[in-house]
Design a protein around this motif. Structure first.
Motif, PDB file in Angstrom:
ATOM      1  N   PHE A 333     -45.183 -27.952  -8.227  1.00 57.98           N
ATOM      2  CA  PHE A 333     -44.684 -29.273  -7.852  1.00 57.98           C
ATOM      3  C   PHE A 333     -45.794 -30.295  -8.129  1.00 57.98           C
ATOM      4  CE2 PHE A 333     -43.429 -25.909  -4.964  1.00 57.98           C
ATOM      5  CZ  PHE A 333     -42.050 -25.937  -5.036  1.00 57.98           C
ATOM      6  N   ALA A 334     -45.471 -31.324  -8.890  1.00 61.01           N
ATOM      7  CA  ALA A 334     -46.453 -32.357  -9.209  1.00 61.01           C
ATOM      8  C   ALA A 334     -45.903 -33.722  -8.807  1.00 61.01           C
ATOM      9  CB  ALA A 334     -46.784 -32.345 -10.695  1.00 61.01           C
ATOM     10  N   SER A 335     -46.793 -34.595  -8.367  1.00 66.41           N
ATOM     11  CA  SER A 335     -46.368 -35.949  -8.019  1.00 66.41           C
ATOM     12  C   SER A 335     -45.960 -36.694  -9.294  1.00 66.41           C
ATOM     13  CB  SER A 335     -47.489 -36.692  -7.309  1.00 66.41           C
ATOM     14  OG  SER A 335     -48.655 -36.711  -8.116  1.00 66.41           O
ATOM     15  N   LYS A 336     -44.925 -37.513  -9.176  1.00 69.69           N
ATOM     16  CA  LYS A 336     -44.407 -38.217 -10.342  1.00 69.69           C
ATOM     17  C   LYS A 336     -45.286 -39.392 -10.756  1.00 69.69           C
ATOM     18  CE  LYS A 336     -39.526 -37.013 -10.075  1.00 69.69           C
ATOM     19  NZ  LYS A 336     -38.135 -37.505 -10.012  1.00 69.69           N
ATOM     20  N   ASP A 337     -46.069 -39.924  -9.818  1.00 71.34           N
ATOM     21  CA  ASP A 337     -46.869 -41.117 -10.115  1.00 71.34           C
ATOM     22  C   ASP A 337     -48.367 -40.812 -10.193  1.00 71.34           C
ATOM     23  OD1 ASP A 337     -47.382 -40.525  -7.525  1.00 71.34           O
ATOM     24  OD2 ASP A 337     -46.819 -42.484  -6.706  1.00 71.34           O
ATOM     25  N   PHE A 338     -48.701 -39.543 -10.369  1.00 74.48           N
ATOM     26  CA  PHE A 338     -50.098 -39.112 -10.478  1.00 74.48           C
ATOM     27  C   PHE A 338     -50.904 -39.341  -9.193  1.00 74.48           C
ATOM     28  CE2 PHE A 338     -48.771 -39.973 -14.840  1.00 74.48           C
ATOM     29  CZ  PHE A 338     -49.056 -38.752 -15.432  1.00 74.48           C
ATOM     30  N   ALA A 347     -45.755 -31.267   3.580  1.00 70.71           N
ATOM     31  CA  ALA A 347     -44.776 -31.102   4.653  1.00 70.71           C
ATOM     32  C   ALA A 347     -43.360 -31.089   4.087  1.00 70.71           C
ATOM     33  CB  ALA A 347     -44.930 -32.218   5.683  1.00 70.71           C
ATOM     34  N   VAL A 348     -43.084 -31.967   3.117  1.00 65.29           N
ATOM     35  CA  VAL A 348     -41.755 -32.018   2.486  1.00 65.29           C
ATOM     36  C   VAL A 348     -41.476 -30.709   1.733  1.00 65.29           C
ATOM     37  CG1 VAL A 348     -40.372 -33.160   0.705  1.00 65.29           C
ATOM     38  CG2 VAL A 348     -41.724 -34.523   2.313  1.00 65.29           C
ATOM     39  N   ILE A 349     -42.479 -30.227   0.975  1.00 62.14           N
ATOM     40  CA  ILE A 349     -42.306 -28.998   0.191  1.00 62.14           C
ATOM     41  C   ILE A 349     -42.081 -27.803   1.105  1.00 62.14           C
ATOM     42  CG2 ILE A 349     -43.454 -27.393  -1.376  1.00 62.14           C
ATOM     43  CD1 ILE A 349     -44.906 -29.881  -2.583  1.00 62.14           C
ATOM     44  N   PHE A 350     -42.894 -27.680   2.156  1.00 60.58           N
ATOM     45  CA  PHE A 350     -42.738 -26.548   3.073  1.00 60.58           C
ATOM     46  C   PHE A 350     -41.378 -26.582   3.774  1.00 60.58           C
ATOM     47  CE2 PHE A 350     -47.513 -26.216   3.130  1.00 60.58           C
ATOM     48  CZ  PHE A 350     -47.562 -24.923   2.631  1.00 60.58           C
ATOM     49  N   ALA A 351     -40.922 -27.763   4.150  1.00 62.56           N
ATOM     50  CA  ALA A 351     -39.612 -27.872   4.798  1.00 62.56           C
ATOM     51  C   ALA A 351     -38.504 -27.407   3.860  1.00 62.56           C
ATOM     52  CB  ALA A 351     -39.366 -29.309   5.250  1.00 62.56           C
ATOM     53  N   ALA A 352     -38.617 -27.783   2.577  1.00 56.63           N
ATOM     54  CA  ALA A 352     -37.610 -27.366   1.596  1.00 56.63           C
ATOM     55  C   ALA A 352     -37.662 -25.867   1.348  1.00 56.63           C
ATOM     56  CB  ALA A 352     -37.815 -28.134   0.291  1.00 56.63           C
ATOM     57  N   LEU A 353     -38.868 -25.295   1.273  1.00 60.09           N
ATOM     58  CA  LEU A 353     -39.003 -23.849   1.114  1.00 60.09           C
ATOM     59  C   LEU A 353     -38.354 -23.112   2.288  1.00 60.09           C
ATOM     60  CD1 LEU A 353     -42.684 -23.768  -0.163  1.00 60.09           C
ATOM     61  CD2 LEU A 353     -40.746 -22.772  -1.404  1.00 60.09           C
ATOM     62  N   ALA A 354     -38.556 -23.627   3.496  1.00 57.00           N
ATOM     63  CA  ALA A 354     -37.957 -23.002   4.675  1.00 57.00           C
ATOM     64  C   ALA A 354     -36.442 -23.113   4.639  1.00 57.00           C
ATOM     65  CB  ALA A 354     -38.513 -23.647   5.944  1.00 57.00           C
ATOM     66  N   ASP A 386     -32.924 -28.452  -6.142  1.00 56.89           N
ATOM     67  CA  ASP A 386     -32.022 -29.547  -5.796  1.00 56.89           C
ATOM     68  C   ASP A 386     -32.599 -30.406  -4.670  1.00 56.89           C
ATOM     69  OD1 ASP A 386     -30.189 -28.756  -7.688  1.00 56.89           O
ATOM     70  OD2 ASP A 386     -28.966 -27.594  -6.285  1.00 56.89           O
ATOM     71  N   LEU A 387     -33.311 -29.769  -3.757  1.00 60.90           N
ATOM     72  CA  LEU A 387     -33.879 -30.488  -2.622  1.00 60.90           C
ATOM     73  C   LEU A 387     -35.074 -31.356  -3.009  1.00 60.90           C
ATOM     74  CD1 LEU A 387     -33.781 -27.622   0.038  1.00 60.90           C
ATOM     75  CD2 LEU A 387     -32.437 -29.736   0.124  1.00 60.90           C
ATOM     76  N   LEU A 388     -35.813 -30.959  -4.075  1.00 65.51           N
ATOM     77  CA  LEU A 388     -37.103 -31.596  -4.354  1.00 65.51           C
ATOM     78  C   LEU A 388     -37.203 -32.354  -5.671  1.00 65.51           C
ATOM     79  CD1 LEU A 388     -39.543 -28.788  -3.093  1.00 65.51           C
ATOM     80  CD2 LEU A 388     -38.888 -30.898  -1.912  1.00 65.51           C
ATOM     81  N   ARG A 389     -36.214 -32.221  -6.551  1.00 66.85           N
ATOM     82  CA  ARG A 389     -36.398 -32.783  -7.896  1.00 66.85           C
ATOM     83  C   ARG A 389     -36.485 -34.309  -7.910  1.00 66.85           C
ATOM     84  NH1 ARG A 389     -31.610 -29.968  -9.284  1.00 66.85           N
ATOM     85  NH2 ARG A 389     -32.888 -28.952 -10.874  1.00 66.85           N
ATOM     86  N   GLN A 391     -38.227 -36.072  -5.867  1.00 68.07           N
ATOM     87  CA  GLN A 391     -39.549 -36.491  -5.411  1.00 68.07           C
ATOM     88  C   GLN A 391     -40.705 -35.951  -6.249  1.00 68.07           C
ATOM     89  OE1 GLN A 391     -38.123 -35.289  -1.229  1.00 68.07           O
ATOM     90  NE2 GLN A 391     -39.892 -36.571  -0.828  1.00 68.07           N
ATOM     91  N   PHE A 392     -40.451 -34.832  -6.956  1.00 60.46           N
ATOM     92  CA  PHE A 392     -41.546 -34.164  -7.674  1.00 60.46           C
ATOM     93  C   PHE A 392     -41.127 -33.779  -9.088  1.00 60.46           C
ATOM     94  CE2 PHE A 392     -42.001 -33.194  -3.160  1.00 60.46           C
ATOM     95  CZ  PHE A 392     -43.317 -33.558  -2.902  1.00 60.46           C
ATOM     96  N   LEU A 393     -42.124 -33.656  -9.954  1.00 57.67           N
ATOM     97  CA  LEU A 393     -41.929 -32.988 -11.240  1.00 57.67           C
ATOM     98  C   LEU A 393     -42.027 -31.486 -10.985  1.00 57.67           C
ATOM     99  CD1 LEU A 393     -44.254 -35.211 -13.461  1.00 57.67           C
ATOM    100  CD2 LEU A 393     -41.738 -35.252 -13.391  1.00 57.67           C
ATOM    101  N   LEU A 394     -41.022 -30.742 -11.435  1.00 56.72           N
ATOM    102  CA  LEU A 394     -40.930 -29.324 -11.086  1.00 56.72           C
ATOM    103  C   LEU A 394     -40.981 -28.452 -12.331  1.00 56.72           C
ATOM    104  CD1 LEU A 394     -37.967 -29.742  -8.583  1.00 56.72           C
ATOM    105  CD2 LEU A 394     -40.364 -29.520  -7.990  1.00 56.72           C
ATOM    106  N   HIS A 395     -41.751 -27.384 -12.252  1.00 52.99           N
ATOM    107  CA  HIS A 395     -41.802 -26.380 -13.320  1.00 52.99           C
ATOM    108  C   HIS A 395     -41.793 -24.998 -12.664  1.00 52.99           C
ATOM    109  CE1 HIS A 395     -42.931 -29.490 -16.234  1.00 52.99           C
ATOM    110  NE2 HIS A 395     -43.780 -29.937 -15.314  1.00 52.99           N
ATOM    111  N   TYR A 396     -41.138 -24.046 -13.319  1.00 58.56           N
ATOM    112  CA  TYR A 396     -41.202 -22.687 -12.770  1.00 58.56           C
ATOM    113  C   TYR A 396     -41.084 -21.643 -13.875  1.00 58.56           C
ATOM    114  CZ  TYR A 396     -36.030 -22.222 -12.926  1.00 58.56           C
ATOM    115  OH  TYR A 396     -34.722 -22.142 -13.314  1.00 58.56           O
ATOM    116  N   ASN A 397     -41.716 -20.500 -13.614  1.00 58.70           N
ATOM    117  CA  ASN A 397     -41.656 -19.344 -14.508  1.00 58.70           C
ATOM    118  C   ASN A 397     -41.131 -18.150 -13.708  1.00 58.70           C
ATOM    119  OD1 ASN A 397     -44.277 -21.012 -15.198  1.00 58.70           O
ATOM    120  ND2 ASN A 397     -43.563 -20.131 -17.112  1.00 58.70           N
ATOM    121  N   THR A 398     -40.284 -17.354 -14.347  1.00 59.49           N
ATOM    122  CA  THR A 398     -39.720 -16.178 -13.664  1.00 59.49           C
ATOM    123  C   THR A 398     -40.147 -14.902 -14.388  1.00 59.49           C
ATOM    124  OG1 THR A 398     -37.679 -16.304 -14.960  1.00 59.49           O
ATOM    125  CG2 THR A 398     -37.743 -17.509 -12.876  1.00 59.49           C
TER     126      THR A 398
END
Length: 438
Positions: A333-338, A347-354, A386-389, A391-398
Motif C-alpha cells: 500500500f502506497a500513499s497516492k500523494d507521496f 490504522a485504516v489499513i489494519f481496520a480493513a485487514l481485520a 475494494d476497501l482501500l483502493r 485511499q492508496f496505490l495498491l500492488h500485490y503478488n500471489t
C-alpha cells in the motif's frame, strides 16, 4: 473446581482416521496406551474430507453442479463403513450405513436449501454449516468402532455443539469459556457417574451461544478443540497423535535431516505455531499453558516411541526450526500523494485487514509504502482492495512462499536463501523471515 482424577485428552487428526485400518489403529492405541482414568477423544474429519467439503460448498455457492463430488465423498465414507465392519465383525454394517446415509441426507438437504435462499453475506456462516459435517462423519465411525472394540457401556458420544460455546464470528468462533466449562463438566461428570469412561467428540467445530448453530474454530482447529476441553476439564494431559515422531524442527516431506525436539517450552512452541509450523494449531497452547497442562505429540504409527513433551520448562538452545508457508500474497500500500505512511494510514489499513479477515504473517514499512504478507484468499483480498483502493496505490503478488527460520544462525540462512530471489526479508533477534517466488 476439582479435577477429575486421571482425565486425559487424545486428539486424532485426519491422517489417523483416514480409513478403516487407521480407525482400528486408533482403537488399539486407546485400548493399549490409554489412561486408567477417563479419556476424551477428539476426532478430525477423515483424510482430505474437509478439502472435499470446501470444494462442494464453493461449487454450490457459485451455482455450479456438485453432485459428482458429493457422490465421491459419500462413496469414500461408505467404503470405510464396509471395511470397518470387515475388520471388527461385531460392527453392524446395516446400522452403520443407515446412520451414515442419514448424515449424507442431512448434508444434501442443507446444500439444496442453500441453493434456494443463500445470500452473498452469508458465505462464512454457510461454510461452517457444511464443512462441519466432515467431523460428524468421522465421529460416527470412530465411536462405532470404539463401542465394539472397547466397551459399549464405556463409550459415550458427546456432540461438540452441545459443549463448546462460541459467539457468531463465523469460521473463527470465539469461545465463551465459562459457559463451555459449565456444559462440559456437567456432561462428563453425569456420564462418568453412569459408567462412561471414553468420551468421543468432534474437533474443529462448536455451537453458537444463541441458537447452537454449527461454527468452526479456524482451519485445522481440532488441536484447539482438544485444548479447550482439556482446559475446561482440568485434564492431566493432552496427546496429539500425528504421523511424525513428535515435534520436529521442519516438515520431513520438505526438508531433509529433520531433528525431533524431545522437550520444548510452551513459549517456543507457541511462536513456532504462530509462524506456521503445521504440527500444532496456533491457539492450542495458551489454554494449556494457563492451567499448566502438558501437551504430548506422539506418532500413531509408533505409539511406543517417546514423542515430544511440551510444558513449562527451561532448555538449552534449540536446533533452528524451518517453516514454509505456501500460497502467500504480498500486498503493498502506497500513499497516492507521496506523503509518509503515518499512524493514521496504518490504522485504516489494519481496520480493513481485520474486516476482510486477513491475518498478517509478515509486515514491513518504508517512508511511503507499507507491505504485508498474508495467506491468499481471492475473495478476501479483493474485499480488501475494494476497501482501500480509493485511499492508496495498491500492488500485490500471489503464488509466493514465506520461509521462517526460528533460532537461526548464519549457516541456516545461507542454506535456505541460496538461489532464491527475496521479495521481502525481516530479521529479529531470534527469527529470520523472507518472502520469495515459488
Amino acid at each position: 473446581m476439582e479435577k477429575i482424577p486421571g482425565l486425559q485428552v487424545y486428539k486424532f487428526g485426519g491422517a489417523s482416521v483416514k480409513d478403516a485400518a487407521a480407525i482400528l489403529n486408533l482403537c488399539r492405541i486407546v485400548r493399549d496406551f490409554g489412561p486408567k482414568g477417563p479419556l476424551v477423544v477428539v476426532v478430525s474429519a477423515m483424510g482430505k474430507t474437509t478439502n472435499a467439503l470446501e470444494e462442494i460448498y464453493d461449487l454450490a455457492y457459485s451455482g455450479q453442479d456438485w453432485a459428482q463430488q458429493m457422490e465421491s465423498l459419500t462413496a469414500y465414507h461408505e467404503r470405510a463403513c464396509v471395511e470397518l465392519a470387515a475388520l471388527i465383525p461385531m460392527v453392524k454394517l446395516s446400522q452403520l450405513r443407515e446412520q451414515l446415509q442419514q448424515l449424507v441426507l442431512e448434508l444434501t438437504e442443507e446444500m439444496q436449501f442453500m441453493k434456494l435462499v443463500h445470500k452473498p453475506e452469508s458465505y462464512d456462516q454457510g461454510y461452517d454449516k457444511i464443512v462441519s459435517f466432515g467431523e460428524r462423519f468421522s465421529v460416527l465411525l470412530v465411536r462405532t468402532a470404539l463401542t465394539y472394540f472397547v466397551s459399549a457401556v464405556a463409550v459415550h458420544y458427546m456432540p461438540v455443539q452441545s459443549v463448546i460455546c462460541t459467539d457468531e464470528t463465523w469460521r473463527e468462533g470465539k469461545v465463551n469459556w465459562s459457559v463451555t466449562e459449565t456444559r462440559t463438566r456437567y456432561i462428563v461428570e453425569k456420564e462418568l457417574a453412569a459408567g462412561a469412561k471414553i468420551f468421543v467428540t468432534e474437533g474443529f467445530t462448536g455451537g453458537t451461544e444463541t441458537f447452537g448453530l454449527p461454527i468452526t474454530l479456524g482451519r485445522e482447529g481440532s488441536d484447539y478443540s482438544a485444548a479447550i476441553l482439556a482446559y475446561c476439564l482440568r485434564a492431566e494431559s493432552v496427546t496429539i497423535w500425528k504421523d511424525v515422531a513428535g515435534l520436529l524442527n521442519a516438515d520431513p516431506k520438505i526438508f531433509p535431516d529433520t531433528v525431533r525436539y524431545p522437550e520444548i517450552s510452551y513459549r517456543e512452541t507457541i511462536e513456532m505455531a504462530y509462524y506456521g509450523a503445521s504440527v500444532i494449531h496456533p491457539k492450542t497452547l495458551k489454554p494449556l499453558a494457563d492451567r499448566n497442562i502438558p501437551l504430548r505429540v506422539k506418532s500413531f504409527l509408533d505409539p511406543e516411541a517417546e514423542g515430544t513433551l511440551i510444558h513449562d520448562c527451561q532448555h538449552p538452545a534449540l536446533a533452528p526450526a524451518f517453516i514454509r508457508k505456501t500460497d502467500q500474497c504480498l500486498l503493498s500500500f502506497a500513499s497516492k500523494d507521496f506523503s509518509f505512511i503515518s499512524e493514521e494510514n496504518l490504522a485504516v489499513i489494519f481496520a480493513a485487514l481485520a474486516q476482510a479477515k486477513l491475518k498478517i504473517n509478515v509486515m514491513q514499512n518504508s517512508a511511503i509504502s507499507f507491505s504485508v504478507c498474508v495467506d491468499f484468499s481471492q475473495r478476501r483480498v479483493h474485499q480488501l482492495l475494494d476497501l482501500l483502493r480509493e485511499q492508496f496505490l495498491l500492488h500485490y503478488n500471489t503464488g509466493l512462499l514465506l520461509f521462517t527460520i526460528k533460532n537461526y544462525d548464519s549457516a541456516s540462512i545461507a542454506t535456505l536463501t541460496a538461489g532464491k530471489r527475496l521479495l521481502l526479508e525481516q530479521r529479529t533477534r531470534g527469527t529470520f523471515q523472507f518472502v520469495c517466488a515459488a
